[in-house]
Write a protein that holds these residues in place. Structure first.
Motif, PDB file in Angstrom:
ATOM      1  N   ALA A 225      45.446  -2.357   0.203  1.00 16.70           N
ATOM      2  CA  ALA A 225      44.750  -2.006   1.093  1.00 16.70           C
ATOM      3  C   ALA A 225      44.376  -0.446   0.930  1.00 16.70           C
ATOM      4  O   ALA A 225      45.428   0.254   1.327  1.00 16.70           O
ATOM      5  N   ASP A 226      43.330  -0.130   0.880  1.00 19.21           N
ATOM      6  CA  ASP A 226      43.088   1.453   0.996  1.00 19.21           C
ATOM      7  C   ASP A 226      42.888   1.783   2.646  1.00 19.21           C
ATOM      8  O   ASP A 226      42.801   1.107   3.212  1.00 19.21           O
ATOM      9  N   VAL A 227      42.950   2.939   2.793  1.00 17.13           N
ATOM     10  CA  VAL A 227      42.873   3.725   4.321  1.00 17.13           C
ATOM     11  C   VAL A 227      41.478   4.170   4.369  1.00 17.13           C
ATOM     12  O   VAL A 227      41.011   5.151   3.675  1.00 17.13           O
ATOM     13  N   THR A 228      40.678   3.927   5.406  1.00 14.62           N
ATOM     14  CA  THR A 228      39.343   4.862   5.584  1.00 14.62           C
ATOM     15  C   THR A 228      39.163   5.477   6.955  1.00 14.62           C
ATOM     16  O   THR A 228      40.083   4.946   8.036  1.00 14.62           O
ATOM     17  N   MET A 229      38.499   6.458   7.303  1.00 14.42           N
ATOM     18  CA  MET A 229      38.065   6.890   8.255  1.00 14.42           C
ATOM     19  C   MET A 229      36.963   6.309   8.900  1.00 14.42           C
ATOM     20  O   MET A 229      35.949   6.083   7.994  1.00 14.42           O
ATOM     21  N   ALA A 230      36.929   6.011   9.955  1.00 15.16           N
ATOM     22  CA  ALA A 230      35.618   5.333  10.695  1.00 15.16           C
ATOM     23  C   ALA A 230      35.151   6.153  12.150  1.00 15.16           C
ATOM     24  O   ALA A 230      36.146   6.815  12.661  1.00 15.16           O
TER      25      ALA A 230
ATOM     26  N   ALA B 279      40.810   6.375   1.286  1.00  4.76           N
ATOM     27  CA  ALA B 279      41.842   7.034   0.324  1.00  4.76           C
ATOM     28  C   ALA B 279      42.784   6.042  -0.081  1.00  4.76           C
ATOM     29  O   ALA B 279      42.836   4.909   0.462  1.00  4.76           O
ATOM     30  N   ALA B 280      43.686   6.184  -0.895  1.00  4.82           N
ATOM     31  CA  ALA B 280      44.570   5.210  -1.414  1.00  4.82           C
ATOM     32  C   ALA B 280      45.441   5.002  -0.371  1.00  4.82           C
ATOM     33  O   ALA B 280      46.213   5.834   0.388  1.00  4.82           O
ATOM     34  N   GLY B 281      45.841   3.408  -0.091  1.00  6.40           N
ATOM     35  CA  GLY B 281      46.630   3.076   0.956  1.00  6.40           C
ATOM     36  C   GLY B 281      47.917   2.477   0.479  1.00  6.40           C
ATOM     37  O   GLY B 281      48.683   3.110  -0.396  1.00  6.40           O
ATOM     38  N   SER B 282      48.252   1.392   0.789  1.00  7.79           N
ATOM     39  CA  SER B 282      49.379   0.630   0.431  1.00  7.79           C
ATOM     40  C   SER B 282      49.142  -0.765   0.426  1.00  7.79           C
ATOM     41  O   SER B 282      48.269  -1.355   0.668  1.00  7.79           O
ATOM     42  N   SER B 283      50.327  -1.618  -0.087  1.00 11.68           N
ATOM     43  CA  SER B 283      50.401  -2.875  -0.082  1.00 11.68           C
ATOM     44  C   SER B 283      50.965  -3.782   1.167  1.00 11.68           C
ATOM     45  O   SER B 283      51.761  -3.123   1.806  1.00 11.68           O
ATOM     46  N   TYR B 284      50.179  -4.768   1.404  1.00 11.19           N
ATOM     47  CA  TYR B 284      50.836  -5.610   2.481  1.00 11.19           C
ATOM     48  C   TYR B 284      51.966  -6.685   1.755  1.00 11.19           C
ATOM     49  O   TYR B 284      51.899  -7.079   0.765  1.00 11.19           O
TER      50      TYR B 284
END
Length: 277
Positions: free
Chosen positions: A142-147, A234-239
């Motif tokens: 999962a990437d990270v996003t701003m909302a 932006a690049a996130g991390s894995s669950y």
């Protein structure tokens, strides 16, 4: 005559004593054999229990609301990617479980305190968490996003300078926001759940929030009054599925085997597509 009768009585008494001695000896042998059999049976049963981890019912903790990974649908059923994946893996590996919706922070505490055997809650695999938990193979990236609120003037990270930004405690989005807060000059306000965080942004108390992209995209698709400015993902991390460090290795092994199986037979992709397309 009296001497003769005394001799007969003495002979009979000795015979009875000998017979009684034989009876006692036979009884002791029978008792020892029974005891040995019980010990052997007990050892066999213990061995079977130790070698059959799938016979245990595990308590698995999860979040309350983190759609599309775990949430309550319109019919009142608790569903989501995590929920369905766990169920498919358990069926594949033949183990039973009880899923407890506790909230993210409480789920982690439950595992750390031994009240739960594992946790599946869109939990990012990080080096810091690896000090406390043992993780499964990654089951989602999962990437990270701003909302921001729909129609907001906030269009980039630069626009956050001097403003308040919302995050959900102990999440991928929170970690990312904290890593850039000083660079872009914004203050962080923490929340325990995503819906409350979203509402704070929509009402204008905070100007933006950071969330995992699939979670934010799902909520916007479901009608949340928010949007994701272009260029703010932006690049996130894995669950990963997690257990207390050094504990429940058999559960972790079954999760990994089951995950590999459902990926191979197509079940995994069917579940993900069900909630993301």
């Amino acid at each position: 005559m009296k001497k003769r009768m005394m001799a007969i009585c003495l002979t009979l008494g000795m015979t009875a004593s000998m017979l009684a001695g034989c009876g006692s000896s036979t009884g002791n042998d029978s008792s020892n054999t029974s005891s040995a059999a019980k010990e052997e049976t007990s050892a066999t049963e213990s061995g079977n229990t130790a070698s059959s981890a799938s016979g245990k019912k595990y308590v698995i903790a999860t979040d309350t609301v983190f759609a599309p990974f775990e949430f309550t649908d319109e019919s009142g059923a608790f569903v989501g990617i995590d929920v369905d994946l766990l169920d498919a893996i358990a069926k594949d590996q033949g183990f039973e479980y009880e899923l407890q919706s506790l909230g993210f922070d409480a789920a982690l505490v439950a595992v750390q305190s031994g009240q739960a055997d594992g946790v599946i809650a869109g939990m990012s695999i990080t080096d810091e968490r690896k000090e406390t938990f043992d993780f499964s193979d990654a089951y989602y990236d999962a990437d990270v996003t701003m909302a921001v609120a729909a129609g907001s003037s906030i269009a980039s990270y630069d626009d956050l300078n001097g403003k308040k930004v919302a995050v959900k405690t102990a999440t991928n989005g929170s970690d990312y926001a904290k890593s850039i807060a000083d660079q872009y000059g914004f203050d962080i306000v923490e929340f325990k759940d995503s819906p409350t965080m979203y509402q704070d942004v929509i009402t204008g108390n905070t100007v933006a929030c950071f969330e995992d992209y699939p979670v934010m995209a799902y909520n916007i698709k479901q009608g949340a009054g928010m949007e994701m400015p272009e260029g703010t993902t932006a690049a996130g991390s894995s669950y990963g599925f997690a257990v207390q460090k050094g504990q429940n290795a058999e559960l972790l092994e079954m999760f990994n085997k089951g995950l590999a199986d459902i990926k191979a037979n197509g079940t995994y992709q069917e579940i993900v597509d069900k909630y993301t397309k």
